[in-house]
Design a protein around this motif. Structure first.
Motif, PDB file in Angstrom:
ATOM      1  N   TYR A 185       0.813  -1.215   0.000  1.00 17.53           N
ATOM      2  CA  TYR A 185       0.000   0.000   0.000  1.00 17.53           C
ATOM      3  C   TYR A 185       0.848   1.267   0.000  1.00 17.53           C
ATOM      4  O   TYR A 185       0.491   2.256  -0.649  1.00 17.53           O
ATOM      5  CB  TYR A 185      -0.949   0.010   1.201  1.00 17.53           C
TER       6      TYR A 185
ATOM      7  N   ARG B  61       0.267   4.368  -2.434  1.00 19.78           N
ATOM      8  CA  ARG B  61      -0.002   5.713  -1.912  1.00 19.78           C
ATOM      9  C   ARG B  61       0.989   6.732  -2.469  1.00 19.78           C
ATOM     10  O   ARG B  61       0.616   7.848  -2.844  1.00 19.78           O
ATOM     11  CB  ARG B  61       0.098   5.644  -0.381  1.00 19.78           C
TER      12      ARG B  61
ATOM     13  N   LEU C 110       0.014   7.524  -6.004  1.00 18.49           N
ATOM     14  CA  LEU C 110      -1.192   8.365  -6.057  1.00 18.49           C
ATOM     15  C   LEU C 110      -0.873   9.811  -5.675  1.00 18.49           C
ATOM     16  O   LEU C 110      -1.377  10.756  -6.301  1.00 18.49           O
ATOM     17  CB  LEU C 110      -2.266   7.816  -5.124  1.00 18.49           C
ATOM     18  N   ASP C 111      -0.044   9.988  -4.662  1.00 16.52           N
ATOM     19  CA  ASP C 111       0.320  11.344  -4.246  1.00 16.52           C
ATOM     20  C   ASP C 111       1.120  12.047  -5.346  1.00 16.52           C
ATOM     21  O   ASP C 111       0.913  13.228  -5.619  1.00 16.52           O
ATOM     22  CB  ASP C 111       1.124  11.308  -2.944  1.00 16.52           C
TER      23      ASP C 111
ATOM     24  N   THR D 177      -5.630  -1.432  -2.702  1.00 17.86           N
ATOM     25  CA  THR D 177      -4.400  -1.313  -1.912  1.00 17.86           C
ATOM     26  C   THR D 177      -3.126  -1.493  -2.729  1.00 17.86           C
ATOM     27  O   THR D 177      -2.107  -0.891  -2.398  1.00 17.86           O
ATOM     28  CB  THR D 177      -4.388  -2.308  -0.730  1.00 17.86           C
TER      29      THR D 177
END
Lengths: 87, 87
Positions: free
Chosen positions: A26, A30, A33-34, A54
């Motif tokens: 994950y 993340r 995505l950021d 995830t």
């Protein structure tokens, strides 16, 4: 349009560019995505859709002109690819 | 299971909880996504799927036990609802 970047496929009418990114954990998902959100804020270009769980992110890019995929779209796709940092 | 929180629907086998959130602008969408990521990191609970564009976020929650929706799932759904700050 220039050749499609490796890993992306053209889909639909009007056409979109689609790619699935898979991650080991994950935290990597993340981070991607950021970075993608930061790229959108920097460029003003937002994917038509982002679909994630995830350990995967599916990215769909629409044609910048709403009708035909262009070099601008493949350039953006390559910038998305470049957000992946292999650990 | 307790009654479904307003706005959520049960879907599929095994069952999931689904809700669509709509926003007026990308900034609100982004704020919701960031708050949702923080909630997942705090609780260790990750939605099965999050699907978003510039002004919407579709959230799908899976049953915590993988089989049957429970109070724990509706409690999490309500916490997701609470992330919305109406401006």
């Amino acid at each position: 349009m220039a050749e499609l970047p490796a890993g992306w496929e053209a889909r639909g009418k009007p056409p979109t560019l689609f790619r699935r990114f898979s991650f080991g954990a994950y935290g990597e998902t993340r981070a991607f995505l950021d970075a993608l959100a930061a790229l959108s804020e920097e460029t003003g270009v937002h994917p038509q859709n982002i679909n994630f769980g995830t350990t995967y992110v599916n990215v769909t890019l629409e044609a910048a002109d709403g009708e035909t995929l262009s070099d601008a779209d493949t350039v953006f796709a390559r910038r998305v690819d470049a957000l992946i940092v292999r650990s």
